[in-house]
Structure formats: structure tokens, C-alpha cells
Design an enzyme around this catalytic site. Structure first.
Site, PDB file in Angstrom:
ATOM      1  CG  LEU A  70      -1.896  -1.212   1.291  1.00 49.12           C
ATOM      2  CD1 LEU A  70      -2.872  -1.028   2.443  1.00 49.12           C
ATOM      3  CD2 LEU A  70      -2.646  -1.420  -0.010  1.00 49.12           C
ATOM      4  NE  ARG A  72       6.185  -1.572  -3.982  1.00 55.07           N
ATOM      5  CZ  ARG A  72       5.955  -2.325  -2.919  1.00 55.07           C
ATOM      6  NH1 ARG A  72       5.677  -1.765  -1.754  1.00 55.07           N
ATOM      7  NH2 ARG A  72       5.985  -3.644  -3.017  1.00 55.07           N
ATOM      8  CB  CYS A 189      11.188  -3.221  -3.902  1.00 54.45           C
ATOM      9  SG  CYS A 189       9.594  -4.051  -3.762  1.00 54.45           S
TER      10      CYS A 189
END
Length: 254
Positions: A70, A72, A189
Site C-alpha cells: 500500500l 506504493r 524492493c
């Protein structure tokens, strides 16, 4: 296609642009964009394509929404946690624009993916997170002769390019990265981190490049790679050559 009064009002800001106009908007409404991935890049791309009136949007993703997304992945909210991303995206697009037909495809792209998925598609946006998927998508786009907009992000950086490697004067994505890649070659990431707003920049950029290719505004971007440094901030563009030894498109070179 004749635009309705409601469509003339909805897309008025496009229609008054000399380089898009009514014909360009009509083209968007009759176009089909396929997105690979409904994550950080896919979310803003989906939003802007839907708002722009792209008539058919297909999205391929096999993941579900989780809380760390949430930060990005702005199509989703807490209420979507545990829901398939393609289903949550379909609901969001339905709220955004009733003109859009949305195809939610909950699967993973791999070597078994049917080439039929890339038929009757005008352009592909790849926002996947590993080289193996990107190279498979590249080869499927080449086979279907469909332009590929490939976008990637990492920490504070992003890159985006448009590839039409079946053309003699244009590289494909494999010309850029080569063959020696597998999923472990990509930074994760989850461990490396990524600036949420960078996803917004690259996803919106990808949507713009798809709209450029569909409507023909501005300068053609084939063979150009755009690199964005969010730390500076600054952007530079480089030209990518076609690789005569490319195992995907090299055979198209005379």
C-alpha cells in the site's frame, strides 16, 4: 466511432490538444493495452490509461494485495488486502471510467504462457519485477509484432524504454540486457527499498508512452531509454543499438 456528448465532455482536455484531438481520442477508445503486473508500476499506469479512455485494458498478475504494497500500489486500500490484485484493479477501473472494458488475468507469465494472450493487443506495458519475465514478454511481443513499453524501478531510480525489435532499425529488450539473467538478478524492493513516488513517476511515464504510441503525438521513442535519477533529480536519455547477435531479434538484421 462517433464520440457521445458525455465522451466529448469527459475527454475534452485531450480533444483540445492539437496533437491528439478527436481522432486521437477515438483511437484510444478503440485500443487494447496489455499490462504485465499490477504492482508499483502497473497501478498508476492502469489509472491513467483508464482515465484517458483506453477502451480495453488487460492486466496479468498472479499476486494478492498485502499491507506492504500500500506504500506504493495506489489502486489498493486496506480493504483489498488478501484480494487478487487483478480483481481489485478491475473494481477500481470500474469506478474510474465506465467506457473501459477490463480483463483480469490471474496468472504468471512463464515459458508456458500462450502467445494468444498477445493477439489483438495494440501495445504492451511491462512492469514486472524480474528479468526472466521481462525477456519472455519481450519474445512474445516480438512474435506478435506488438510494441513493448518496459519500465523498471529501484530505490530512487527508474528507467523506461519502448522496444519494437522486429523492425530492422530498432532494438528489442534483449538487445539491451542480453541473455544472462534470471529472477535472482533483480534487486528485491523488500530488501533494497523503493520510493513510492518513483513508482508513480514511472507508471505514469509508461502510460504516457503507451498513449504516445497509440495516438502518434510527439517524437517516436523506439530505441530510446530514459533514465531517471530521483536523488538529483535529473533525467537523461540514451540511444540503444540493435544487437546483431541478439538471440531474439538479431535475425531481422540484413
Amino acid at each position: 466511432m462517433i464520440l457521445t456528448d458525455q465522451q466529448l465532455d469527459r475527454y475534452a482536455r485531450h480533444i483540445v490538444l492539437r496533437d491528439i484531438g478527436g481522432p486521437g481520442q477515438t483511437k484510444l477508445l478503440s485500443s487494447h493495452v496489455l499490462l504485465i503486473g499490477a504492482g508499483g508500476i502497473g497501478c498508476p499506469a492502469i489509472q491513467y490509461l483508464a482515465a484517458s479512455g483506453v477502451g480495453t485494458i488487460s492486466v496479468v498478475d498472479d499476486d494478492t494485495v498485502s499491507l506492504p504494497n500500500l506504500q506504493r500500489q495506489i489502486l489498493y486500500s486496506d480493504n483489498d488486502i488478501g484480494t487478487a490484485k487483478v480483481e481489485a484493479a478491475a473494481a477500481a477501473v470500474a469506478r474510474l471510467n465506465p467506457d473501459v472494458t477490463f480483463h483480469a488475468i490471474k496468472q504468471r507469465i512463464d515459458h508456458m504462457t500462450s502467445a494468444d494472450l498477445f493477439q489483438d493487443v495494440d501495445i504492451v506495458i511491462d512492469g514486472s519485477d524480474n528479468f526472466a519475465t521481462r525477456l519472455i514478454v519481450n519474445d512474445l511481443c516480438l512474435a506478435a509484432k506488438v510494441p513493448l513499453v518496459s519500465a523498471a524501478i529501484g530505490q530512487f531510480h527508474g528507467q523506461i524504454g519502448t522496444f519494437t525489435g522486429w523492425q530492422d532499425d530498432a532494438p528489442c529488450y534483449r538487445c539491451f540486457v542480453g541473455d544472462a539473467h534470471d529472477p535472482d538478478d533483480c534487486d528485491d524492493c523488500a530488501t533494497q527499498g523503493v520510493l513510492g513516488a518513483m513508482c508513480g513517476l514511472m507508471g505514469s511515464f509508461a502510460a504516457m508512452e503507451a498513449i504516445r504510441a497509440l495516438t502518434g503525438f510527439g517524437e517516436a521513442q523506439k530505441g530510446k531509454l530514459n533514465l531517471f535519477d530521483g536523488m538529483a533529480p535529473a533525467m537523461r536519455s540514451i540511444r540503444l543499438p540493435k544487437d546483431p547477435a541478439c538471440t531474439s531479434c538479431g535475425a531481422s538484421i540484413p
